[in-house]
Write an enzyme that holds these catalytic residues in place. Sequence first.
Site, PDB file in Angstrom:
ATOM      1  N   SER A  45      43.266 -77.311  36.697  1.00  0.00           N
ATOM      2  CA  SER A  45      44.710 -77.128  36.626  1.00  0.00           C
ATOM      3  C   SER A  45      45.097 -76.512  37.821  1.00  0.00           C
ATOM      4  CB  SER A  45      44.835 -76.167  35.503  1.00  0.00           C
ATOM      5  OG  SER A  45      46.145 -75.716  35.599  1.00  0.00           O
ATOM      6  N   TYR A  77      43.501 -69.002  29.468  1.00  0.00           N
ATOM      7  CA  TYR A  77      43.547 -70.652  30.153  1.00  0.00           C
ATOM      8  C   TYR A  77      43.221 -70.472  31.552  1.00  0.00           C
ATOM      9  CZ  TYR A  77      45.336 -75.192  31.129  1.00  0.00           C
ATOM     10  OH  TYR A  77      45.643 -76.536  31.757  1.00  0.00           O
TER      11      TYR A  77
END
Length: 256
Positions: free
Chosen positions: A144, A157
């Site tokens: 990401s 995350y």
Amino acid sequence: MARLKERIAVVTGSSSGIGQGIAARFAQEGARVVINYIGDADGADQTLDTIRKAGGEGVICKADVTKMDDTRKLIDVAWQTWGGCDVLVNNAGMEKEADFWEVTEADYDKVLGVNLRGPFFLTQYFVQKLLAAGKPGRVINISSVHEDMAFPGLSTYCASKGGIRMLMRNLAVELGPKNITFNNIAPGAISTPMNASLLNNKAELDALLENVPLGRMGTVEDVAGLAVFLASDEAAYVTGSTYVIDGGLMRSYHEQ
Ligand code: NAP
């Protein structure tokens, strides 16, 4: 020309979103694909259907990437069905939003388990099989932009994606001599079920798109095209890198 002819790939989390797009595109390019899901059997069926309609080959394997026996099953299915596995795409992922001071131990374990521990041991087993067979291989992690970019409220995350950035770099060095390559794809904002609440909130979506120079969300097809490149012969000399695909988001800064 099929760019992944003769390739055999495992794509985790290919019942939905980015993984589904990668599995379908890989098959279109000639690869045989292990489709993985944990809860969404219909989504996995849909992926297989898309692959078959395009004349490709796939097999579905239910497996929880956080469980060691399941991760072995994913790679073993490829070997049992087609006699090998050349490409592993660690795509399965999840997020849990919470202020840092309220993150529970259970949510930490869940997010880190799916996004980092899972890929760690699945990759380990994939590598063990390749080393035993004396074969080359490719590992592509869907990380990401948050492997690099802060996102308050998503500390678990971000920690998991930062971890997979460093894991990828380390393995590129450790396993380069064995001709196994490791790269990350770092998407920005992509239209998938993971972003359902954002996509349903016009004000939030408009604010986000203000920061995206290309002015739109990315699509799973955008990401799948990059994954095909990294799995193909064209990327033979590419290892240890992160490929950002975010419409320019990371380079964009606005004064308020
Ligand atoms: P998604 O549509 O929610 O799909 C997530 C996939 O992961 C599903 O196939 C799900 O399986 C699978 N999964 C979740 N937990 C699992 C487990 N324990 N074992 C096996 N599979 C599991 O999400 P997405 O947006 O496509 O995200 C895919 C990857 O891209 C993630 O790693 C995410 O962090 C990354 N990413 C996404 C974006 C974005 O904007 N969408 C941006 C940057 C990075 P079931 O469907 O069976 O539950």
